[in-house]
Motif scaffolding. Structure first.
Motif, PDB file in Angstrom:
ATOM      1  N   GLY A   1       0.275  -1.273  -0.684  1.00  0.00           N
ATOM      2  CA  GLY A   1       0.035   0.065  -0.268  1.00  0.00           C
ATOM      3  C   GLY A   1       0.980   1.858   0.122  1.00  0.00           C
ATOM      4  O   GLY A   1      -0.042   2.436   0.126  1.00  0.00           O
ATOM      5  N   GLN A   2       1.986   0.678   0.311  1.00  0.00           N
ATOM      6  CA  GLN A   2       2.901   2.158   0.133  1.00  0.00           C
ATOM      7  C   GLN A   2       3.761   2.975  -1.629  1.00  0.00           C
ATOM      8  O   GLN A   2       4.657   1.431  -1.235  1.00  0.00           O
ATOM      9  CB  GLN A   2       3.958   1.900   0.854  1.00  0.00           C
ATOM     10  CG  GLN A   2       4.820   2.997   1.077  1.00  0.00           C
ATOM     11  CD  GLN A   2       5.913   3.271   2.863  1.00  0.00           C
ATOM     12  OE1 GLN A   2       6.138   2.456   2.766  1.00  0.00           O
ATOM     13  NE2 GLN A   2       6.024   4.042   3.011  1.00  0.00           N
ATOM     14  N   VAL A   3       3.868   3.715  -1.582  1.00  0.00           N
ATOM     15  CA  VAL A   3       4.372   3.903  -3.106  1.00  0.00           C
ATOM     16  C   VAL A   3       5.957   4.139  -2.530  1.00  0.00           C
ATOM     17  O   VAL A   3       6.556   5.246  -1.308  1.00  0.00           O
ATOM     18  CB  VAL A   3       4.195   5.472  -3.479  1.00  0.00           C
ATOM     19  CG1 VAL A   3       4.315   5.928  -4.745  1.00  0.00           C
ATOM     20  CG2 VAL A   3       2.693   5.246  -4.359  1.00  0.00           C
ATOM     21  N   LEU A   4       6.982   3.186  -3.742  1.00  0.00           N
ATOM     22  CA  LEU A   4       8.473   3.462  -3.083  1.00  0.00           C
ATOM     23  C   LEU A   4       8.840   3.807  -4.306  1.00  0.00           C
ATOM     24  O   LEU A   4       8.989   3.302  -5.517  1.00  0.00           O
ATOM     25  CB  LEU A   4       9.033   2.413  -3.042  1.00  0.00           C
ATOM     26  CG  LEU A   4       8.191   0.880  -1.922  1.00  0.00           C
ATOM     27  CD1 LEU A   4       8.846  -0.261  -1.766  1.00  0.00           C
ATOM     28  CD2 LEU A   4       8.489   2.008  -0.494  1.00  0.00           C
ATOM     29  N   THR A   5       9.881   5.138  -4.227  1.00  0.00           N
ATOM     30  CA  THR A   5      10.888   5.138  -5.513  1.00  0.00           C
ATOM     31  C   THR A   5      12.145   5.120  -4.937  1.00  0.00           C
ATOM     32  O   THR A   5      12.644   5.202  -4.407  1.00  0.00           O
ATOM     33  CB  THR A   5      10.680   6.989  -4.828  1.00  0.00           C
ATOM     34  OG1 THR A   5       9.224   7.583  -4.958  1.00  0.00           O
ATOM     35  CG2 THR A   5      11.032   7.743  -6.094  1.00  0.00           C
ATOM     36  N   GLY A   6      12.798   4.784  -6.364  1.00  0.00           N
ATOM     37  CA  GLY A   6      14.818   4.956  -6.418  1.00  0.00           C
ATOM     38  C   GLY A   6      14.586   5.697  -7.238  1.00  0.00           C
ATOM     39  O   GLY A   6      13.661   6.136  -8.506  1.00  0.00           O
ATOM     40  N   ALA A   7      16.187   5.645  -7.153  1.00  0.00           N
ATOM     41  CA  ALA A   7      16.559   6.442  -8.714  1.00  0.00           C
ATOM     42  C   ALA A   7      18.289   5.791  -8.807  1.00  0.00           C
ATOM     43  O   ALA A   7      18.724   5.605  -8.274  1.00  0.00           O
ATOM     44  CB  ALA A   7      16.807   8.056  -8.529  1.00  0.00           C
ATOM     45  N   PHE A   8      18.595   6.297 -10.520  1.00  0.00           N
ATOM     46  CA  PHE A   8      19.463   5.823 -10.785  1.00  0.00           C
ATOM     47  C   PHE A   8      20.308   5.886 -11.952  1.00  0.00           C
ATOM     48  O   PHE A   8      19.631   7.162 -12.734  1.00  0.00           O
ATOM     49  CB  PHE A   8      19.330   4.306 -11.555  1.00  0.00           C
ATOM     50  CG  PHE A   8      18.566   3.289 -10.673  1.00  0.00           C
ATOM     51  CD1 PHE A   8      18.996   1.760 -10.181  1.00  0.00           C
ATOM     52  CD2 PHE A   8      16.709   3.116 -10.590  1.00  0.00           C
ATOM     53  CE1 PHE A   8      19.004   0.922  -9.137  1.00  0.00           C
ATOM     54  CE2 PHE A   8      17.070   2.269  -9.558  1.00  0.00           C
ATOM     55  CZ  PHE A   8      17.409   1.145  -8.884  1.00  0.00           C
ATOM     56  N   ASP A   9      21.676   6.414 -11.608  1.00  0.00           N
ATOM     57  CA  ASP A   9      22.315   7.572 -12.641  1.00  0.00           C
ATOM     58  C   ASP A   9      22.919   7.064 -14.178  1.00  0.00           C
ATOM     59  O   ASP A   9      23.928   5.545 -13.426  1.00  0.00           O
ATOM     60  CB  ASP A   9      23.096   8.761 -11.819  1.00  0.00           C
ATOM     61  CG  ASP A   9      22.727   9.309 -10.860  1.00  0.00           C
ATOM     62  OD1 ASP A   9      21.054   9.951 -11.340  1.00  0.00           O
ATOM     63  OD2 ASP A   9      23.351  10.329  -9.710  1.00  0.00           O
TER      64      ASP A   9
END
Length: 550
Positions: free
Chosen positions: A538-546
Motif C-alpha cells: 500500500g506504499q509508493v516506493l521511489t528509487g533512482a539511478f544515474d
C-alpha cells in the motif's frame, strides 16, 4: 446531458487506464505490444518538420515475418484519410529487425499502423505518434546560390524565347531584321522580363504565405505559472496554464483522465536533481490545477506537467518554481498516490542524509547496483553492469525489487501498472514519463483502433466544452472516492489483455513478477537520472539511478 454522460463513459474507458506519452526533448515513441500472434517492440522517430518523414524500426521477438508494412493514420480523418502502406525491410546484420519510413503530412494526433504477416497468420498494431512541426529548416548557402544562378539563366532564356518569337520567328529565313522586327525584339525582351518578374513575384508571395502559415501553426508549447499559497498551515501548489495562447486555449477544456488522474506532475530540484515529487494535481477550472506540496526543501524546481487531450494528443507543460520557504514535515496529501523522495548522486562517497530527509533519503544506484527503499526493500538495476550505453540505441531497462530479506518482493499495481518511470537529463532539456509497455499513450492507441472502425469521415470535439469538462470532473469525483483495489481493477479492465501481460500483470491485477522493464531509446548524450516508482504494501516506493549516455 444523459447522452453526454454516455459518451463520457466511453471516453473514460479509453483514458483512465492509459499510460500517457509525454516528453520534452525525447520525441521518439517506443511501444512494446502484440500484432496478432507476434510480439513486437516498435520505435518511431517522428519528423520535426511537417510534412516530413518518420523513421520506423520494428524488433520482432522470436518469430520471422514474410512482410511488414506501415502507414500513417490521422485522428481527424481516420481510415478514409490514410495513405497506402509502405513496406519495411529487414536490416542487414540485425536478425529480427525491420526498418522503413512513412510520410506524415498533417500536424496533430497521428499514429503509425503496422500490418504484419508470417507463418502464424497476420495482425495489426497501432503506434500513437504526436506529429508537430517544432523546427524550421534553412537552405544551405551553396544550394541557394545554385538555385539563384539557375533562376537567372531561366529568366534570360525566357526573355530570349519571347523576343525571338516576335522578331526572328516572323522573319523569312536568310533575311535580316527590319527596324520594326528589331523593335519587336526589344519589346519581346521587356515583355519576357516583366512576365518572369510577375511569375517570380507571384511565386514568392505564394511561398511566403505558406511560410507564414507554417510559422503560425508551428508547435508552440503551452506555458504555465507555478506558485505556492498557504492555507491554514498547508502549502498548496497552484499550476495555472497560460490563457493568452488563444489558438490553444479552447483545447484545455478537453483534457481527459490518464491513469485516473487529470494531470501527472513531476518536480525536481535543480541543478542537483536531488529532491523529487510525483504529484497528481486536481482541476479547479479549465486552466487551474492545484496540489498539496510535500516536505520539499528550499530551492529552485523544474516542473513537468503531463496532460492528455480527447484526441489522444499528449503534452508536457514545463515551468520552474522558486521555493523559498521551509515546508514543515507533514503527511498531508491532496492525492493518496502522491510520492516524494530525496536522492544524492551515485558517485557520492560516504553520503549522509540532510537534516529532515532521513526517511526519504538514499544514494542513487547505477547499472548493476541497487538502492535501499524507505521500507527497507531494495531496487536493483540489472543487466547493464560495466557496459557503456549510447544515444540512439534501443535498451530494455530492467529493474528488480527485493524485500528486506533479499527475496523477490511482492508488488502491487500502481495506478493500473506495475510501475512508473521518469527519465531526466541533468540540464532538464530531456524528460520522459514512461511505463513497462513503453513511452506511448495507450489511450491514443485505443482511440485510433476505434477510429479505424468508425465510418465518420471527419470528427471534431464536442461543441459544448463546459458541459464536457464538468462531466469529466464528475467522473473524477466518483473515481477518487473508490478504494484503491476497486479503482485499480477498473483501470486494468479497460486495457487489452495482451498489453496487461506485456506490462507484467494479470487482468485481475495480480503482479506476477518482481521485475520491471522499460523499453527506451536515449535521444542524446549526457548525464541522466532515472526515477522508478513501484507500490508495495500500500506504499509508493521511489528509487533512482544515474547513468552517463555516450
Amino acid at each position: 446531458m444523459q447522452k453526454l454522460f454516455s459518451i463520457l463513459g466511453i471516453i473514460f474507458g479509453l483514458f483512465t487506464a492509459a499510460p500517457g506519452w509525454s516528453h520534452i526533448g525525447s520525441p521518439g515513441v517506443v511501444l512494446q505490444g502484440k500484432a496478432g500472434p507476434y510480439s513486437l517492440i516498435v520505435n518511431v522517430e517522428p519528423p520535426d518538420v511537417i510534412p516530413g518523414v518518420a523513421k520506423v524500426i520494428v524488433y520482432v521477438q522470436g518469430e520471422s515475418l514474410s512482410s511488414i508494412k506501415a502507414r500513417t493514420l490521422y485522428f481527424r480523418t481516420g481510415d478514409e484519410g490514410a495513405p497506402k502502406a509502405d513496406e519495411l525491410f529487414p536490416v542487414a546484420g540485425q536478425p529480427g529487425q525491420y526498418a522503413g519510413e512513412v510520410w506524415m503530412m498533417v500536424s496533430g494526433s497521428s499514429s503509425v499502423q503496422l500490418e504484419v504477416a508470417g507463418d502464424k497468420g497476420s495482425g495489426t498494431l497501432v503506434v500513437p505518434v504526436v506529429a508537430s512541426s517544432t523546427a524550421t529548416r534553412s537552405m544551405p548557402a551553396s544550394t541557394g546560390y545554385t538555385l539563384a544562378g539557375l533562376g537567372v539563366l531561366l529568366v534570360f532564356l525566357m526573355m530570349t524565347i519571347i523576343g525571338s518569337s516576335v522578331s526572328y520567328g516572323l522573319t523569312p529565313k536568310g533575311d535580316s531584321l527590319s527596324p520594326n522586327r528589331k523593335r519587336n525584339l526589344k519589346i519581346g525582351f521587356v515583355v519576357g522580363l516583366l512576365a518572369c518578374a510577375g511569375m517570380l513575384y507571384g511565386g514568392n508571395a505564394w511561398w511566403q504565405s505558406w511560410a507564414d502559415d507554417y510559422t503560425r501553426f508551428k508547435y508552440k508549447p503551452m506555458s504555465a505559472t507555478s506558485s505556492v499559497a498557504e492555507e491554514d498551515g498547508t502549502f498548496k501548489l497552484n499550476f495555472e496554464i497560460d490563457a493568452s495562447n488563444g489558438a490553444r486555449l479552447g483545447s484545455i477544456n478537453y483534457v481527459v483522465p490518464d491513469h485516473g488522474k487529470m494531470m501527472h506532475m513531476f518536480l525536481m530540484r535543480i541543478p542537483a536533481m536531488d529532491a523529487f515529487a510525483h504529484l497528481h494535481p486536481q482541476r479547479v477550472d479549465s486552466a487551474l490545477y492545484t496540489s498539496i506540496l510535500p516536505s520539499l526543501p528550499k530551492g529552485k524546481y523544474i516542473v513537468f506537467a503531463d496532460i492528455v487531450y480527447l484526441s489522444g494528443y499528449t503534452e508536457t507543460i514545463k515551468d520552474t518554481l522558486d521555493l523559498n520557504i521551509d515546508i514543515a514535515d507533514h503527511n498531508k496529501k491532496l492525492d493518496k498516490d502522491d510520492a516524494y523522495a530525496f536522492a544524492l548522486p551515485a558517485d557520492l562517497v560516504d553520503a549522509n542524509p540532510p537534516p529532515g530527509e532521513e526517511e526519504t533519503f538514499f544514494v542513487c544506484g547505477s547499472p548493476g547496483t541497487g538502492v535501499k527503499l524507505k521500507d527497507g526493500s531494495k531496487m536493483a538495476w540489472e543487466g547493464q553492469a560495466d557496459k557503456r550505453m549510447y544515444a540512439g540505441k534501443m535498451y530494455n531497462l530492467q529493474f528488480a525489487v527485493y524485500d528486506p530479506q533479499g527475496q523477490p518482493a511482492v508488488l502491487e499495481t500502481y495506478l493500473g501498472m506495475t510501475g512508473h518511470g521518469a527519465i531526466v537529463r541533468n540540464d532538464g532539456n530531456v524528460y520522459i514519463h514512461m511505463h513497462p509497455v513503453g513511452t506511448y499513450s495507450m489511450a491514443a492507441q485505443n482511440i485510433f483502433e476505434k477510429r479505424l472502425a468508425d465510418s465518420v469521415r471527419v470528427v471534431s470535439y464536442p461543441k459544448d466544452a463546459p458541459a464536457f469538462r464538468d462531466s469529466v470532473d464528475t467522473w473524477m469525483k466518483n473515481l477518487y472516492a473508490m478504494p484503491d483495489t476497486k479503482r485499480d481493477s477498473l483501470l486494468i479492465s479497460t486495457m487489452p489483455e495482451e498489453h496487461i501481460m506485456a506490462a507484467g500483470i494479470e487482468m485481475d491485477g495480480t503482479v506476477h513478477s518482481h521485475m520491471l522493464q522499460f523499453p527506451y531509446v536515449f535521444p542524446t548524450s549526457g548525464q541522466y537520472r532515472i526515477w522508478v516508482q513501484v507500490k508495495r504494501n500500500g506504499q509508493v516506493l521511489t528509487g533512482a539511478f544515474d547513468q552517463w549516455i555516450e
